[in-house]
Design an enzyme around this catalytic site. Structure first.
Site, PDB file in Angstrom:
ATOM      1  CE  LYS A  43      -3.021  -0.138   3.346  1.00 40.37           C
ATOM      2  NZ  LYS A  43      -3.913   0.439   4.319  1.00 40.37           N
ATOM      3  CE  LYS A  96      -2.264  -1.241  10.512  1.00 35.23           C
ATOM      4  NZ  LYS A  96      -2.722  -0.740   9.393  1.00 35.23           N
ATOM      5  CG  ASP A 139      -5.665  -0.023  11.639  1.00 35.07           C
ATOM      6  OD1 ASP A 139      -5.362  -0.050  10.622  1.00 35.07           O
ATOM      7  OD2 ASP A 139      -6.498  -1.061  11.980  1.00 35.07           O
ATOM      8  CB  THR A 156      -8.701   6.075   5.597  1.00 34.80           C
ATOM      9  OG1 THR A 156      -7.774   6.506   6.175  1.00 34.80           O
ATOM     10  CG2 THR A 156      -8.663   4.766   4.850  1.00 34.80           C
ATOM     11  CG  ASN A 213     -11.059   7.792  10.812  1.00 33.37           C
ATOM     12  OD1 ASN A 213     -10.615   7.522   9.886  1.00 33.37           O
ATOM     13  ND2 ASN A 213     -11.418   9.168  11.099  1.00 33.37           N
TER      14      ASN A 213
HETATM   15  N1  GLU Z   1      -4.067   2.184   9.618  1.00 28.81           N
HETATM   16  C1  GLU Z   1      -3.871   2.948   8.458  1.00 28.81           C
HETATM   17  C2  GLU Z   1      -3.859   2.024   7.124  1.00 28.81           C
HETATM   18  O1  GLU Z   1      -4.195   0.763   7.328  1.00 28.81           O
HETATM   19  C3  GLU Z   1      -2.930   4.050   8.253  1.00 28.81           C
HETATM   20  C4  GLU Z   1      -1.700   4.088   8.669  1.00 28.81           C
HETATM   21  C5  GLU Z   1      -0.547   5.160   8.724  1.00 28.81           C
HETATM   22  O2  GLU Z   1      -1.391   6.458   8.616  1.00 28.81           O
HETATM   23  O3  GLU Z   1       0.275   4.908   9.127  1.00 28.81           O
HETATM   24  O4  GLU Z   1      -3.348   2.419   6.591  1.00 28.81           O
END
Ligand code: GLU
Length: 449
Positions: free
Chosen positions: A117, A129, A169, A213, A244
């Protein structure tokens, strides 16, 4: 996997053997390997240098105890994780998830997806993560603060603006990022803004990060619609979840002319044919932290709350799964196709099971995987890091324009790559191949490390 992809099958078996029981991680790896056959055939240098095998093994995995004291004075113990997956393109970047379902396999699936991603955003960020099995539901502000402080008391030694930059997240939003940043600042005695993203606007955060997002998912769908000269006008949309991502996807779909007729939480879903009132939803879910049933009760008699059933039975043109992994299975996909759904874009990470993806692809539904469709969140985190590094802050309009441009670029690159590798219109193949080649070239350039 076909016979042609024997080398990939070996890699998959190596992953299964080395990561026993981590089913979500296996699934995430499998989904990528399934599309990479033509790439490894065309570029033997990737196989020669074991690039894929290296990508499947995290650079570092950290597991730690998080002790804290609840409001009754009882000592509670949770488990904390940070998986630093790949840093070929930049510092590890990815969110923290606080949810009782969090375990190493979940964090690894999320970290693995994050590598690809983040590469798709075109910005200089690696993949990682983290999170904890801590359940914030029903906890007081004080309990959440003490948990976050204890979590950071261990995590601080592993992160930094050039090393690893966590964000939010599921279960981690502005409140938690505030407590985490406060503790980091206290321990290190450094105001190192770029160590976390998703910060408050008045203390180093970026405009549009909160919305990014969900807005990004809607922008991505808008691009899919434009490929056939279509638009959101008159489209009925179903969005699962009410956190969110879901809230801001709904907001942007409405701004672009579509109507979101249903959304959900873990207790059930609401159908509101006039269109979800996003301000009321925000008040109930983000401010009061209440249940979706309250939305139906407060919005009025035309709105139905359906407990414990599948939101995917609601007829729609466009479906946006924005809740959690594996929430949309084969039967749900068949119901959506039967009811005329033409576009599915993942706001959550891996919400669609592989069987369901197959149903969509076979039915000619445009299916946008999360790595592409929900990359707007992490992309805007990278914009937050840019602003922190230059001690600047951009306007809402400028930042939203950057987000929109990034989403359009991701969309176009997915389609161009899908064309180039003989799978026109296949966003899954396009996203995986485009992301993989981008990371793989950097991995090759940096040598065997
Ligand atoms: N948790 C979000 C994702 O799944 C954002 C992660 C971030 O901003 O570092 O991409």
């Amino acid at each position: 996997m076909s016979n042609l992809d024997e080398a990939l099958r070996d890699i998959y078996h190596e992953v299964l053997g080395r990561n026993a029981g981590e089913t979500e991680f296996h699934q995430a790896v499998r989904e990528v390997l399934d599309t990479l056959g033509p790439v490894v055939a065309k570029h033997p240098q990737y196989t020669d240098a074991a690039v894929l095998r290296r990508l499947c093994e995290p650079e570092r995995q950290i597991i730690f105890r998080v002790p804290w004291v609840d409001d009754e004075g009882q000592v509670q113990i949770n488990r904390g994780f940070r998986v630093e997956f790949n840093s070929a393109l930049g510092p590890y970047k990815g969110g923290l998830r606080f949810h009782p379902s969090v375990n190493l396999g979940i964090v690894k699936f999320l970290g693995f997806e994050q590598i690809f991603k983040n590469a798709l955003t075109g910005l200089p960020i690696g993949g990682g993560k983290g999170g904890s099995d801590f359940d914030p539901k029903g906890r007081s502000d004080g309990e959440v603060m003490r948990f976050c402080q204890s979590f950071m008391t261990e995590l601080y030694r592993h992160i930094g603006e050039y090393t690893d930059v966590p964000a939010g997240d599921i279960g981690v939003g502005g409140r938690e990022i505030g407590y985490l940043f406060g503790q980091y600042k206290r321990i290190t005695n450094r105001y190192e803004s770029g160590v976390l993203t998703g910060k408050g606007i008045n203390w180093g955060g970026s405009q549009v990060r909160t919305e990014a997002t969900g807005y990004g998912v809607a922008f991505f769908v808008d691009e899919i619609l434009k490929t056939t000269g279509d638009s959101f006008d008159g489209k009925q949309v179903v969005v699962s979840g009410s956190g969110n991502v879901a809230i801001f996807a709904i907001e942007k779909v409405h701004q672009l002319g579509g109507t979101v007729v249903a959304c959900s939480d873990s207790s059930g879903y609401v159908v509101d044919s006039k269109g979800i009132d996003v301000d009321l939803l925000k008040e109930i879910k983000s401010v009061r932290r209440g249940r979706i049933q309250d939305y139906a009760e407060e919005r009025g008699s035309d709105v139905r709350f359906i407990a414990g059933q599948s939101i995917w039975d609601v007829p729609c043109d466009i479906a946006l799964p924005c809740a959690t992994q594996n929430e949309l299975d084969r039967d749900h996909a068949l119901a959506l196709v039967k009811n005329g759904c033409r576009i599915v874009a993942e706001g959550a990470n891996m919400p669609t099971t592989p069987d369901a993806v197959k149903v969509f692809v076979e039915a000619g539904v445009s299916f946008a995987p999360g790595k592409a469709a929900n990359a707007g969140g992490v992309a805007t985190s990278a914009l937050e890091m840019q602003q922190n590094a230059s001690r600047d802050s951009w306007s809402f309009e400028h930042t939203e324009q950057r987000l929109n441009d990034i989403m359009r670029n991701i969309h176009d690159r997915c389609l161009e790559t899908a064309d180039e590798y003989g799978t026109p219109g296949n966003y899954v193949a396009g996203a995986n191949i485009s992301a993989f080649t981008h990371v793989a070239d950097a991995v090759l350039a940096l040598g065997v490390i």
